[in-house]
Design a protein around this motif. Structure first.
Motif, PDB file in Angstrom:
ATOM      1  N   GLY A  16       0.809  -1.213   0.000  1.00  0.00           N
ATOM      2  CA  GLY A  16       0.000   0.000   0.000  1.00  0.00           C
ATOM      3  C   GLY A  16       0.840   1.261   0.000  1.00  0.00           C
ATOM      4  N   HIS A  17       1.935   1.240   0.737  1.00  0.00           N
ATOM      5  CA  HIS A  17       2.824   2.398   0.713  1.00  0.00           C
ATOM      6  C   HIS A  17       3.435   2.556  -0.678  1.00  0.00           C
ATOM      7  N   THR A  18       3.677   3.794  -1.045  1.00  0.00           N
ATOM      8  CA  THR A  18       4.235   4.072  -2.364  1.00  0.00           C
ATOM      9  C   THR A  18       5.702   4.477  -2.311  1.00  0.00           C
ATOM     10  N   ASP A  19       6.305   4.357  -1.141  1.00  0.00           N
ATOM     11  CA  ASP A  19       7.728   4.664  -0.986  1.00  0.00           C
ATOM     12  C   ASP A  19       8.259   3.863   0.211  1.00  0.00           C
ATOM     13  N   THR A  20       9.523   4.031   0.509  1.00  0.00           N
ATOM     14  CA  THR A  20      10.214   3.297   1.566  1.00  0.00           C
ATOM     15  C   THR A  20       9.438   3.269   2.881  1.00  0.00           C
ATOM     16  N   VAL A  21       9.367   2.091   3.507  1.00  0.00           N
ATOM     17  CA  VAL A  21       8.819   1.964   4.856  1.00  0.00           C
ATOM     18  C   VAL A  21       9.989   2.095   5.828  1.00  0.00           C
ATOM     19  N   TRP A  22      10.035   3.233   6.538  1.00  0.00           N
ATOM     20  CA  TRP A  22      11.151   3.515   7.428  1.00  0.00           C
ATOM     21  C   TRP A  22      11.015   2.858   8.791  1.00  0.00           C
ATOM     22  N   SER A  23       9.787   2.751   9.279  1.00  0.00           N
ATOM     23  CA  SER A  23       9.614   2.332  10.674  1.00  0.00           C
ATOM     24  C   SER A  23       8.289   1.610  10.843  1.00  0.00           C
ATOM     25  N   ILE A  24       8.264   0.632  11.776  1.00  0.00           N
ATOM     26  CA  ILE A  24       7.015  -0.042  12.134  1.00  0.00           C
ATOM     27  C   ILE A  24       6.962  -0.191  13.657  1.00  0.00           C
ATOM     28  N   ALA A  25       5.748  -0.265  14.175  1.00  0.00           N
ATOM     29  CA  ALA A  25       5.531  -0.476  15.610  1.00  0.00           C
ATOM     30  C   ALA A  25       4.278  -1.308  15.782  1.00  0.00           C
ATOM     31  N   ILE A  26       4.258  -2.170  16.797  1.00  0.00           N
ATOM     32  CA  ILE A  26       3.112  -3.040  17.064  1.00  0.00           C
ATOM     33  C   ILE A  26       2.555  -2.707  18.440  1.00  0.00           C
ATOM     34  N   SER A  27       1.236  -2.615  18.547  1.00  0.00           N
ATOM     35  CA  SER A  27       0.578  -2.243  19.798  1.00  0.00           C
ATOM     36  C   SER A  27       0.779  -3.321  20.858  1.00  0.00           C
ATOM     37  N   PRO A  28       0.666  -2.958  22.152  1.00  0.00           N
ATOM     38  CA  PRO A  28       0.879  -3.929  23.234  1.00  0.00           C
ATOM     39  C   PRO A  28      -0.056  -5.130  23.199  1.00  0.00           C
ATOM     40  N   ASP A  29      -1.260  -4.960  22.612  1.00  0.00           N
ATOM     41  CA  ASP A  29      -2.187  -6.094  22.522  1.00  0.00           C
ATOM     42  C   ASP A  29      -1.975  -6.919  21.257  1.00  0.00           C
ATOM     43  N   GLY A  30      -1.027  -6.528  20.431  1.00  0.00           N
ATOM     44  CA  GLY A  30      -0.720  -7.277  19.221  1.00  0.00           C
ATOM     45  C   GLY A  30      -1.752  -7.164  18.120  1.00  0.00           C
ATOM     46  N   GLN A  31      -2.652  -6.192  18.215  1.00  0.00           N
ATOM     47  CA  GLN A  31      -3.733  -6.079  17.240  1.00  0.00           C
ATOM     48  C   GLN A  31      -3.443  -5.096  16.108  1.00  0.00           C
ATOM     49  N   ILE A  32      -2.622  -4.089  16.362  1.00  0.00           N
ATOM     50  CA  ILE A  32      -2.401  -3.030  15.377  1.00  0.00           C
ATOM     51  C   ILE A  32      -0.922  -2.916  15.050  1.00  0.00           C
ATOM     52  N   LEU A  33      -0.621  -2.810  13.772  1.00  0.00           N
ATOM     53  CA  LEU A  33       0.714  -2.501  13.302  1.00  0.00           C
ATOM     54  C   LEU A  33       0.672  -1.130  12.648  1.00  0.00           C
ATOM     55  N   ALA A  34       1.540  -0.229  13.077  1.00  0.00           N
ATOM     56  CA  ALA A  34       1.651   1.098  12.479  1.00  0.00           C
ATOM     57  C   ALA A  34       2.914   1.136  11.629  1.00  0.00           C
ATOM     58  N   SER A  35       2.820   1.709  10.456  1.00  0.00           N
ATOM     59  CA  SER A  35       3.979   1.813   9.565  1.00  0.00           C
ATOM     60  C   SER A  35       4.156   3.251   9.115  1.00  0.00           C
ATOM     61  N   ALA A  36       5.409   3.679   9.040  1.00  0.00           N
ATOM     62  CA  ALA A  36       5.757   5.050   8.651  1.00  0.00           C
ATOM     63  C   ALA A  36       6.550   5.005   7.357  1.00  0.00           C
ATOM     64  N   SER A  37       6.229   5.921   6.460  1.00  0.00           N
ATOM     65  CA  SER A  37       6.806   5.813   5.120  1.00  0.00           C
ATOM     66  C   SER A  37       7.305   7.149   4.568  1.00  0.00           C
ATOM     67  N   ALA A  38       8.200   7.030   3.600  1.00  0.00           N
ATOM     68  CA  ALA A  38       8.668   8.198   2.865  1.00  0.00           C
ATOM     69  C   ALA A  38       7.589   8.767   1.961  1.00  0.00           C
ATOM     70  N   ASP A  39       6.432   8.095   1.858  1.00  0.00           N
ATOM     71  CA  ASP A  39       5.319   8.668   1.093  1.00  0.00           C
ATOM     72  C   ASP A  39       4.519   9.664   1.931  1.00  0.00           C
ATOM     73  N   LYS A  40       5.042  10.011   3.128  1.00  0.00           N
ATOM     74  CA  LYS A  40       4.492  11.029   4.034  1.00  0.00           C
ATOM     75  C   LYS A  40       3.232  10.580   4.760  1.00  0.00           C
ATOM     76  N   THR A  41       2.961   9.280   4.758  1.00  0.00           N
ATOM     77  CA  THR A  41       1.773   8.776   5.445  1.00  0.00           C
ATOM     78  C   THR A  41       2.144   7.754   6.510  1.00  0.00           C
ATOM     79  N   ILE A  42       1.182   7.522   7.401  1.00  0.00           N
ATOM     80  CA  ILE A  42       1.229   6.442   8.382  1.00  0.00           C
ATOM     81  C   ILE A  42       0.064   5.526   8.077  1.00  0.00           C
ATOM     82  N   ARG A  43       0.286   4.248   8.093  1.00  0.00           N
ATOM     83  CA  ARG A  43      -0.803   3.293   7.868  1.00  0.00           C
ATOM     84  C   ARG A  43      -0.984   2.431   9.111  1.00  0.00           C
ATOM     85  N   LEU A  44      -2.241   2.198   9.460  1.00  0.00           N
ATOM     86  CA  LEU A  44      -2.591   1.372  10.613  1.00  0.00           C
ATOM     87  C   LEU A  44      -3.237   0.090  10.109  1.00  0.00           C
TER      88      LEU A  44
END
Length: 374
Positions: free
Chosen positions: A149-177
């Motif tokens: 889904g991201h259109t550029d490099t994925v620089w960073s990811i994080a997973i919530s303490p309950d293991g339900q959500i992954l957040a991703s940060a990208s050079a396309d200037k967006t965050i995806r949940l």
């Protein structure tokens, strides 16, 4: 008017040993071991309390850009510039690489900039310059899904303490949940005007922090997916963000230094002479930051002694030392003891007589417990 916070931070150790820039740091779940990944193609382990090097993993073909400890087993993984995820067994020092379903070690087609485990340790996620996120099954050692889904490099990811959500940060200037239980289409957060370089999830999975090339940090409500506020203060790109587990502090880092923020007020607390990368210990009282090029710094939180906070008596009845009434309830005594520990424990208080005071406090509380048993 802002008042001076009761805690401050001191650099206790400077770690030297890498021969090239340190790109990634991680602290094990027990808060004892620090792992560092470097451009010198090694991963090193350090004793977080003493600052002594424990072990160095050699044999990588290229630079290391991300590291993560498993929360359940003695495993450390690294994401590398040669597009491989390498797994290190901390007990046996054995090494192996993850494989895709087709059997190749190069499941990603780009550099791997971020790796993160789910809380149960069963799943690993990795973000890459190939714009994708891969999900790995740890027991089977294979990739099971690719998130696109991201259109550029994925620089960073994080997973919530309950293991339900992954957040991703990208050079396309967006965050995806992404929802890891349903794999539905991700929710997209926009607002940064530059690359989103780092994400972290804190406050028991309720708040997301994002750092950006636009030199700002944004705080988001993960339940409503609404922007809470923006922190401005950096003069350069923010490459790392990290929450303290006591929920009070957010750390952010770039080439212009490290900043600590009060989350409840959104105010700047401290400027530290470090840089990217950063990581908090599980108890939130130790912060690791990058130093000058190849070095790292270990910072400790401590409580300065002030004239307005006189030292307790070092002798006398237990209730006088603990500062409570003789007829105080056991709960009141325990609360008083905990407050004194936070103020005078030698790990937090660097005054010359902190050890003597702490010894008197412990002896007083032991006397209280002895009388309570009766």
């Amino acid at each position: 008017m802002n008042t001076k916070p009761p805690q401050t931070w001191k650099c206790e150790h400077t770690l030297k040993g890498h021969t090239a820039s340190v790109n990634a740091v991680a602290i094990d779940p027990q808060g004892n071991i620090l792992a560092c990944g470097s451009d010198d193609r090694t991963v090193s382990l350090w004793d977080l309390k003493t600052g002594k090097r424990i072990f160095t993993f050699f044999g990588l073909l290229n630079a290391v850009f991300s590291v993560a400890f498993s929360p359940r087993t003695p495993l450390l993984v690294s994401g590398d510039f040669d597009k491989t995820i390498t797994c290190w067994n901390l007990d046996t020092k054995a090494v192996r690489s993850f494989s895709s379903q087709s059997g190749t070690n190069h499941a990603h087609s780009g550099y791997i900039f971020s790796v993160a485990f789910t809380p149960d340790g069963e799943t690993l996620a990795s973000g890459s310059a190939d714009k994708n996120i891969k999900i790995w099954n740890i027991p089977r050692w294979v990739s099971t899904r690719t998130l696109r889904g991201h259109t550029d490099t994925v620089w960073s990811i994080a997973i919530s303490p309950d293991g339900q959500i992954l957040a991703s940060a990208s050079a396309d200037k967006t965050i995806r949940l992404w929802r890891l239980n349903s794999w539905e289409e991700p929710r997209i957060l926009t607002g940064h005007s530059g690359w989103v370089t780092s994400v972290a999830i804190g406050h028991q999975g309720k708040i997301l922090a994002s750092g950006s090339q636009d030199s700002t940090i944004k705080l988001w409500n993960l339940n409503t997916v609404k922007l809470l506020y923006t922190l401005s203060g950096h003069s350069a790109a923010v490459w790392s963000v990290a929450f303290s587990q006591d929920k009070q502090i957010l750390a952010s880092a770039g080439k212009d230094g490290v900043k600590l923020w009060n989350l409840s007020k959104g105010e700047l607390l401290h400027n530290l002479s470090g840089r990217h990368p950063i990581a908090f210990s599980p108890d939130g009282k130790t912060l690791v930051t990058g130093g000058d090029g190849t070095n790292l710094k270990i910072w400790r939180q401590y409580v300065p002694v002030t004239e307005s906070a006189p030292n307790p008596a070092l002798s006398g009845e237990w209730y006088s030392i603990l500062g409570v009434d003789k007829l105080a309830s056991p709960q009141e005594v325990k609360l008083a003891y905990r407050r004194l520990i936070k103020q005078y424990h030698p790990d937090l208080n660097r005054s010359a007589n902190a050890k003597d005071i702490m010894q008197a406090i412990n002896e007083a509380y032991a006397k209280f417990e002895e009388e309570a048993r009766g």
